[in-house]
Design a protein around this motif. Structure first.
Motif, PDB file in Angstrom:
ATOM      1  N   ALA A  51      38.911  13.067  34.238  1.00 14.29           N
ATOM      2  CA  ALA A  51      37.990  13.413  33.158  1.00 14.29           C
ATOM      3  C   ALA A  51      36.623  12.755  33.348  1.00 14.29           C
ATOM      4  O   ALA A  51      35.631  13.229  32.824  1.00 14.29           O
ATOM      5  N   ARG A  52      36.562  11.659  34.122  1.00 11.45           N
ATOM      6  CA  ARG A  52      35.315  10.913  34.280  1.00 11.45           C
ATOM      7  C   ARG A  52      34.587  11.186  35.582  1.00 11.45           C
ATOM      8  O   ARG A  52      33.496  10.677  35.784  1.00 11.45           O
ATOM      9  N   THR A  53      35.165  11.929  36.481  1.00 12.07           N
ATOM     10  CA  THR A  53      34.511  12.171  37.769  1.00 12.07           C
ATOM     11  C   THR A  53      34.275  13.657  37.965  1.00 12.07           C
ATOM     12  O   THR A  53      34.969  14.489  37.394  1.00 12.07           O
ATOM     13  N   PRO A  54      33.292  13.981  38.813  1.00 12.41           N
ATOM     14  CA  PRO A  54      33.040  15.401  39.092  1.00 12.41           C
ATOM     15  C   PRO A  54      34.215  15.998  39.867  1.00 12.41           C
ATOM     16  O   PRO A  54      34.967  15.269  40.511  1.00 12.41           O
ATOM     17  N   PRO A  55      34.357  17.320  39.843  1.00 10.16           N
ATOM     18  CA  PRO A  55      35.478  17.945  40.547  1.00 10.16           C
ATOM     19  C   PRO A  55      35.311  17.961  42.071  1.00 10.16           C
ATOM     20  O   PRO A  55      36.280  18.110  42.794  1.00 10.16           O
ATOM     21  N   ARG A  56      34.046  17.811  42.563  1.00  7.26           N
ATOM     22  CA  ARG A  56      33.787  17.850  44.005  1.00  7.26           C
ATOM     23  C   ARG A  56      32.871  16.707  44.402  1.00  7.26           C
ATOM     24  O   ARG A  56      32.191  16.119  43.569  1.00  7.26           O
TER      25      ARG A  56
END
Length: 186
Positions: free
Chosen positions: A12-17
């Motif tokens: 939830a806290r990091t980008p998907p890529r």
């Protein structure tokens, strides 16, 4: 998702890529490493001392220099942005194996070109740049150059397997484990 079915906290806290810069540098360097291997393995197709052989050997050298020049920007891009979470998360032993493989890959990306440059410095006394010569900071030492070249070849051969492991792991993550490891880099 965690094993309880709720979204993983880190996801939830990091980008998907990975960042666009990290992705571009990853794929550019992958292409350059493959090209370096193709060039150096194709040298045996040509007669010693011939222009085509000189071209592929010098091409291998300059592709290696390009890889070396891109390592620092790649590391800076990698550490300047958050690492996308792997969903679902890896088991601790798998995570450790991933870390070790990545450290080995980065070491390879630094050490292989450095060894190649060192061989040229010790054997030729400098690096030719068109009509100019970048002088070697070291005295000529063909014996040491040969020993470093042998190590360069051995490490390069070993990294066929590390690179194959990296590719196989990415495919395993994507097709068998069905997590987002490969998607993070595309």
């Amino acid at each position: 998702m965690s094993s309880t079915g709720t979204p993983h906290r880190d996801a939830a806290r990091t980008p998907p890529r990975y960042s666009a810069a990290s992705r571009r540098l990853h794929w550019l360097m992958a292409v350059l490493v493959v090209l370096a291997y193709i060039l150096i393995t194709s040298r045996s197709w040509f007669e010693r001392g011939s222009d085509p052989r000189l071209f592929v050997v010098q091409g291998h050298f300059w592709v290696g220099i390009a890889v070396f020049a891109l390592v620092l920007p790649r590391l800076l891009a990698r550490f300047a942005n958050p690492t996308p979470a792997i969903v679902p998360p890896l088991a601790p032993l798998t995570h450790l194996a991933s870390r070790i493989t990545h450290v080995a890959l980065y070491a390879f990306l630094l050490l292989q070109p450095a060894m190649g440059m060192l061989v040229v410095f010790l054997e030729r006394g400098g690096i030719p740049l068109g009509g100019l010569m970048l002088p070697s900071p070291f005295e000529l030492n063909p014996h040491l150059a040969h020993r470093i070249e042998d190590l360069h070849i051995t490490v390069g051969t070993a990294f066929y397997y590390v690179i194959a492991l990296h590719v196989a792991a990415a495919l395993w993550h994507h097709f068998a484990r069905r997590d987002n490891v490969l998607k993070r880099m595309i």
